[in-house]
Write a protein that holds these residues in place. Structure first.
Motif, PDB file in Angstrom:
ATOM      1  N   THR A   2       0.870  -1.171   0.000  1.00 19.22           N
ATOM      2  CA  THR A   2       0.000   0.000   0.000  1.00 19.22           C
ATOM      3  C   THR A   2       0.905   1.218   0.000  1.00 19.22           C
ATOM      4  O   THR A   2       2.127   1.096  -0.013  1.00 19.22           O
ATOM      5  N   ASP A   3       0.295   2.379   0.069  1.00 20.46           N
ATOM      6  CA  ASP A   3       1.074   3.618  -0.061  1.00 20.46           C
ATOM      7  C   ASP A   3       2.195   3.745   0.963  1.00 20.46           C
ATOM      8  O   ASP A   3       3.235   4.313   0.675  1.00 20.46           O
ATOM      9  N   THR A   4       1.960   3.198   2.137  1.00 18.98           N
ATOM     10  CA  THR A   4       2.963   3.329   3.202  1.00 18.98           C
ATOM     11  C   THR A   4       4.322   2.807   2.755  1.00 18.98           C
ATOM     12  O   THR A   4       5.358   3.354   3.079  1.00 18.98           O
ATOM     13  N   TYR A  16       3.153  10.441  10.183  1.00 20.92           N
ATOM     14  CA  TYR A  16       2.054   9.768   9.498  1.00 20.92           C
ATOM     15  C   TYR A  16       1.933   8.327   9.994  1.00 20.92           C
ATOM     16  O   TYR A  16       0.845   7.847  10.336  1.00 20.92           O
ATOM     17  N   HIS A  19       0.635   8.230  13.466  1.00 24.77           N
ATOM     18  CA  HIS A  19      -0.803   8.480  13.526  1.00 24.77           C
ATOM     19  C   HIS A  19      -1.580   7.202  13.203  1.00 24.77           C
ATOM     20  O   HIS A  19      -2.586   6.901  13.848  1.00 24.77           O
ATOM     21  N   LEU A  20      -1.099   6.465  12.207  1.00 23.94           N
ATOM     22  CA  LEU A  20      -1.793   5.220  11.844  1.00 23.94           C
ATOM     23  C   LEU A  20      -1.835   4.258  13.027  1.00 23.94           C
ATOM     24  O   LEU A  20      -2.770   3.494  13.192  1.00 23.94           O
ATOM     25  N   ALA A  21      -0.799   4.292  13.851  1.00 21.08           N
ATOM     26  CA  ALA A  21      -0.736   3.404  15.015  1.00 21.08           C
ATOM     27  C   ALA A  21      -1.286   4.095  16.259  1.00 21.08           C
ATOM     28  O   ALA A  21      -1.199   3.549  17.361  1.00 21.08           O
ATOM     29  N   ARG A  22      -1.856   5.268  16.087  1.00 22.39           N
ATOM     30  CA  ARG A  22      -2.404   6.067  17.195  1.00 22.39           C
ATOM     31  C   ARG A  22      -1.346   6.299  18.281  1.00 22.39           C
ATOM     32  O   ARG A  22      -1.598   6.152  19.470  1.00 22.39           O
TER      33      ARG A  22
END
Lengths: 101, 475
Positions: A2-4, A16, A19-22
């Motif tokens: 994916t984009d990551t 970023y 944030h995905l992992a909070r």
């Protein structure tokens, strides 16, 4: 995938990913982790040098497949036990901060 | 300028298994909150999922029914995101190796047939249900881990009518296959709608809008009826469509933008390390294929050729598998398919509708309806008597032959008794008799009616008519 993990992503923003992992990073932490993340990614990118033409992607290392269970109901947790870890409960439900759509 | 809509659907179908997809908790709707849960479906650390083989079989069966290729190698992946109704913070789904690929579903709208392509079918786990209380939300995980099959269509659908026809056709197939109960109220079937419009002549598709979580077919239809003109209007007035997710508000009859997410979704799919791949040998797939039921479109054709039914009747009967089964049983047992079809299409469907019930819960059996048809065919009872008996059989069940006996309903075909009634009727009604003799044919029906009344409905109407014609002279 994916984009990551896009190959052409020359720089992956640690904020970023956090944030995905909070995860909340302080400015200091972000400054430390950004180069570390790039180092790790650089290391993984070395794989890109290999010629994998015709090699099937490997999802699992074990030659095991089709592990299925029969469709049978088995006892689970009773309600009281299931709710024991709930910080808050209301009408038998787990209470969470208000979900806004 | 004309605008052309493009529509694609993603349909989530809850499979009819006894237990959940990765644990032995019961897969059934309802129940008090958090009573069908265990450490696996609550996402406790250290637990391992264990695939329910039946969920795999039902998904493959669905694929076979709509002409998919069954992927020789399929695997599970983790879809990572945070949402309170998902306890593990990832959903086990299938990313690049779904169980089924390709296929199509035939639809018919206003006499025009068309095939809607299927992209893929994959298997995943359902999430919990949330409820909102003022300042907080509550989560019930009974549904978490229910086996969920996602069917993705190609963007082949061009009108709201086609979208609705597709959903109805798909539901019919799923019901025929016994794959899902397809109960919309219980959320067995949920649908995301992707749609865009583009000016005629432009080959590139317009910007796509997703309408999330529709759970009625009417809702899908109305949402599209509203959303497509909205997009057209934006473009006509020189605006641009921004890719976004919208929600259909059934009460207001509009779609509304959902709070846009800060970041675009980045699910970081990766292979689920806890589950081994699914590699189905062709023999297994063929074994499953051999168990496929006859599908509605094929059955409709067969009812026409085998029982000589009109196309329309066959279509009505196959709409519901239970009804079609009931018809065929009745047709065979009575030896009179046309009568069986008439009874099922009118009286049976009407009573089911009035009583808001289904055949499986009704007292009426195909054996008793066939018995009723035979009694009419053998002229033991007439049609009005049969109708009366039908209501009783529908309500209470029973053997029609017994009922005729105990109620003394057998039709009077005894010429002596009928003659006596006829003579009385002629004597009592000189007016209509004179009318009939003067050439007013409808007057005969009045006299027939009088005799039926005298016999308390038990006279054989055809015999009465013949008798009167003979007595009054002229036919």
């Amino acid at each position: 995938m994916t984009d990551t993990f896009r190959d052409d992503a020359s720089r992956l923003d640690v904020r970023y990913v956090a944030h995905l992992a909070r995860l909340h990073l302080s400015d200091e932490e972000a400054a430390v982790f950004q180069p570390q993340l790039e180092q790790v990614l650089g290391y993984v990118r070395e794989l890109g040098a290999l010629d994998v033409e015709g090699v099937e992607p490997t999802a699992h290392a074990f030659p095991v497949q089709n592990v299925f269970r029969d469709d049978e109901v088995r006892p689970g947790l009773d309600h009281e036990a299931a709710m024991k870890n709930a910080p808050q409960e209301r009408q038998g439900q787990f209470i969470v901060p208000k979900i806004i759509e | 300028m004309k605008y052309l809509p493009t529509i694609g659907l993603e349909i989530h179908v809850q499979l009819k298994t006894r237990s959940k997809i990765f644990c032995g908790c019961p897969n059934e709707p309802g129940g008090e909150p958090n009573t069908h849960v265990c450490p696996v479906c609550l996402g406790y650390p250290g637990t391992l999922p264990n695939v329910n083989g039946e969920a795999i079989r039902l998904t493959v069966l669905t694929g076979l029914m709509i002409g998919c290729r069954i992927n020789p190698y399929s695997k599970f992946d983790r879809k990572n995101y945070f949402y309170p109704d998902m306890p593990k913070n990832y959903q086990i789904s299938q990313y690049d190796k779904p169980l089924c690929l390709g296929g199509s579903v035939e639809i018919e709208v206003e006499g025009r047939k068309k095939a809607v392509g299927i992209t893929r079918i994959h298997l995943e786990e359902d999430v919990g249900k949330s409820m909102h209380f003022g300042s907080s939300s509550g989560v019930d995980f009974n549904r978490a881990g229910a086996p969920l099959m996602e069917i993705v269509t190609e963007p082949d659908i061009e009108t709201p009518e086609e979208a609705q026809a597709f959903l109805l056709a798909l539901r019919q197939i799923l019901l025929y296959g016994g794959v899902s109960d397809c109960n919309l109220e219980q959320g067995n079937l949920r649908c995301d709608v992707n749609c865009s419009v583009r000016p005629e002549g432009q080959s590139e598709l317009g910007t796509k809008i997703e309408i999330k979580n529709m759970n009625t077919f009417k809702g899908v239809f109305h949402a599209l009826k509203h959303e497509l003109p909205r997009q057209e209007e934006v473009l006509r007035s020189g605006g641009a469509i921004r890719q976004e997710t919208r929600r259909w508000d059934d009460e207001k009859g509009v779609t509304e933008a959902m709070r846009s997410k800060e970041y675009a979704h980045d699910y970081r799919y990766f292979p689920e390390p806890d589950l081994m791949p699914v590699v189905l040998p062709p023999e297994t797939v063929e074994q499953w294929r051999a168990t496929l039921p006859e599908l509605p479109a094929k059955r409709r054709d067969r009812l026409v050729t085998e029982y000589g039914l009109p196309d329309y009747d066959a279509g009505v009967l196959v709409a519901d598998k239970a009804v079609a089964d009931f018809f065929e049983e009745t047709a065979r047992a009575s030896g009179n398919p046309k009568a069986a079809s008439n009874w099922v299409m009118t009286d049976v469907l009407r009573c089911l509708g009035e009583k808001q019930t289904e055949l499986k819960d009704a007292k009426l059996t195909s054996v008793s309806l066939a018995g009723l048809i035979r009694l009419v065919d053998q002229k033991v009872i007439n049609v009005p008597t049969a109708r009366e008996l039908f209501s009783e059989l529908f309500e209470k069940g029973g053997d029609p032959t017994e009922l005729v006996k105990t109620k003394g309903l057998a039709q009077v075909s005894d010429t002596g008794a009928l003659e006596a009634y006829a003579d009385e009727a002629i004597a009592e009604n000189p007016g209509p008799v004179a009318d009939y003799r003067a050439g007013k044919k409808p007057a005969l029906q009045f006299l027939v009616g009088q005799i039926m009344k005298k016999s308390r409905g038990k006279a054989n109407p055809r015999m009465v008519q013949e008798l009167l014609q003979r007595k009054l002279g002229g036919a």
